[in-house]
Design an enzyme around this catalytic site. Structure first.
Site, short mmCIF file in Angstrom:
data_model
loop_
_atom_site.label_atom_id
_atom_site.label_comp_id
_atom_site.label_asym_id
_atom_site.label_seq_id
_atom_site.Cartn_x
_atom_site.Cartn_y
_atom_site.Cartn_z
N ARG A 16 0.86 -1.19 0.00
CA ARG A 16 0.00 0.00 0.00
C ARG A 16 0.89 1.23 0.00
O ARG A 16 2.12 1.14 -0.07
CB ARG A 16 -0.91 0.00 1.23
CG ARG A 16 -0.16 0.17 2.53
CD ARG A 16 -1.05 0.18 3.74
NE ARG A 16 -0.26 0.52 4.93
CZ ARG A 16 -0.73 0.43 6.16
NH1 ARG A 16 -1.96 0.00 6.38
NH2 ARG A 16 0.04 0.77 7.19
N GLN A 18 3.20 4.39 -0.37
CA GLN A 18 4.23 4.75 -1.33
C GLN A 18 4.65 3.57 -2.19
O GLN A 18 4.82 3.70 -3.41
CB GLN A 18 5.45 5.31 -0.59
CG GLN A 18 5.21 6.66 0.08
CD GLN A 18 6.47 7.20 0.70
OE1 GLN A 18 7.54 7.19 0.08
NE2 GLN A 18 6.38 7.67 1.93
N ASP A 37 6.12 -7.40 0.79
CA ASP A 37 5.60 -6.65 1.92
C ASP A 37 5.34 -7.64 3.05
O ASP A 37 4.92 -8.77 2.80
CB ASP A 37 4.30 -5.94 1.56
CG ASP A 37 3.98 -4.79 2.51
OD1 ASP A 37 4.07 -3.62 2.08
OD2 ASP A 37 3.64 -5.04 3.68
N ILE A 38 5.56 -7.21 4.27
CA ILE A 38 5.28 -8.09 5.40
C ILE A 38 3.77 -8.31 5.54
O ILE A 38 3.34 -9.35 6.06
CB ILE A 38 5.90 -7.53 6.69
CG1 ILE A 38 5.94 -8.60 7.77
CG2 ILE A 38 5.15 -6.28 7.15
CD1 ILE A 38 6.81 -8.23 8.96
N ASP A 76 9.35 -10.61 4.92
CA ASP A 76 9.96 -9.61 5.78
C ASP A 76 11.33 -9.23 5.21
O ASP A 76 12.15 -10.10 4.90
CB ASP A 76 10.12 -10.22 7.18
CG ASP A 76 10.44 -9.21 8.25
OD1 ASP A 76 11.11 -8.20 7.96
OD2 ASP A 76 10.03 -9.43 9.41
N SER A 157 14.01 9.92 5.16
CA SER A 157 13.00 10.82 5.72
C SER A 157 13.66 12.16 5.97
O SER A 157 14.88 12.26 6.06
CB SER A 157 12.47 10.25 7.04
OG SER A 157 11.72 11.20 7.75
N TYR A 170 13.40 6.33 15.17
CA TYR A 170 13.14 6.64 13.77
C TYR A 170 14.22 7.57 13.21
O TYR A 170 14.76 7.33 12.13
CB TYR A 170 11.76 7.29 13.64
CG TYR A 170 11.29 7.47 12.22
CD1 TYR A 170 10.92 6.37 11.44
CD2 TYR A 170 11.18 8.74 11.66
CE1 TYR A 170 10.47 6.54 10.14
CE2 TYR A 170 10.73 8.92 10.37
CZ TYR A 170 10.37 7.82 9.61
OH TYR A 170 9.92 8.00 8.31
N LYS A 174 16.83 6.69 10.23
CA LYS A 174 16.83 7.40 8.96
C LYS A 174 18.15 8.11 8.70
O LYS A 174 18.58 8.25 7.56
CB LYS A 174 15.65 8.38 8.92
CG LYS A 174 14.29 7.69 8.88
CD LYS A 174 14.13 6.76 7.67
CE LYS A 174 12.73 6.18 7.56
NZ LYS A 174 12.53 5.39 6.34
N VAL A 203 3.52 12.43 4.35
CA VAL A 203 2.99 11.89 3.09
C VAL A 203 1.63 11.27 3.38
O VAL A 203 1.38 10.73 4.47
CB VAL A 203 3.95 10.82 2.50
CG1 VAL A 203 3.43 10.34 1.15
CG2 VAL A 203 5.36 11.38 2.35
#
Length: 271
Positions: A16, A18, A37-38, A76, A157, A170, A174, A203
């Site tokens: 889903r 981005q 995707d997990i 994963d 990010s 986070y 990043k 986003v």
């Protein structure tokens, strides 16, 4: 004709948001897609909705509806053997690998001294270790592809350029991705593979607009000054704003661009 006719693109976090949008945009331009995707809960401390197997199925449906070819599996990024097998199967099916979009990642919130060990390490493992494993699984195949235009885009990010409060894990992750992109760009430049990082602000994704922890922190007021941007009239980027940058950085038009930090942050990193 599309500008990526005959090319093959590997995308993580494809169910889903981005990742899905990147897959659709590449498919519309003629590329074949390898993705994962997990599609499930990554950690119990994440406070936005998790992607699901149905989301992944919908991505596959949409790509095929757009006329694209896709091999996508639930898995994963932290599982190196899984990624290596997916790359190998994708190359057997589509014949090559041209571009890699390391998009998968998670976000959690908490003050540095209040985070649990799991809250910190889960984010670092998914965002940093998972991205490194994506590179480890794909770069050997990229090196074997006989093409002038090969590239990697790592989704970092604005928090990888400007550390954010209540985002110790986070921001650390990043910043690490920014460094990983720089190192890889230097290593792969002699081999004609470009590597760049993209640094979004907010986003329009579940992570970006449906995170209950983020809403609580913004309402506190104590830290909101660090999250403001220059563009109050444009608070949240669209999916296409990010995909436009991804497609540009992977296109021949960006042949002179490597090692860059491509900011789509409404000026937040400069405030």
């Amino acid at each position: 004709m599309g500008q990526f006719d005959g090319k093959v693109v590997y995308i993580t976090g494809i169910a889903r948001g981005q990742g899905r949008n990147h897959a659709l945009r590449f498919a519309r331009e003629g590329a074949s897609i390898i993705g994962l995707d997990i599609a499930g809960e990554v950690a119990d401390h994440i406070t936005y909705p998790a992607s699901t197997p149905d989301d992944l199925d919908e991505t596959i449906r949409l790509v095929e509806e757009a006329g694209g070819k896709i091999l996508a599996r639930q898995g994963d990024t932290r599982d190196l053997a899984f990624q290596e097998e997916l790359v190998a199967d994708g190359v057997r099916q589509f014949g090559r690998l041209d571009h890699v979009i390391a998009n998968a990642g998670i976000l959690s919130w908490g003050l540095t001294w209040e985070l649990s060990e799991h809250e910190f390490t889960d984010v670092m493992d998914v965002n940093v270790v998972g991205t490194w494993k994506t590179l480890r699984a794909t770069i050997p195949t990229l090196l074997e592809t006989d093409a002038e235009n090969r590239s990697i885009v790592i989704i970092s990010s604005v928090a990888g350029l400007k550390a954010m409060p209540v985002q110790a894990a986070y921001s650390a992750s990043k910043y690490a991705l920014t460094g990983l992109a720089q190192t890889t760009a230097k290593e792969l430049a002699p081999r004609r593979i470009r590597v760049n990082s993209i640094h979004p602000y907010a986003v329009n994704t579940p992570m970006g607009i449906a995170d209950t922890s983020a809403m609580k922190i913004f309402e506190m007021g104590e830290y909101t000054r660090y999250f403001i941007s220059m563009m109050d009239h444009f608070p949240v980027a669209s999916l296409d704003d990010i995909s436009d940058a991804v497609l540009y950085l992977t296109s021949p038009q960006a042949r002179a661009v490597t090692g860059s930090q491509f900011q789509i942050d409404m000026g937040n990193s400069k405030v």
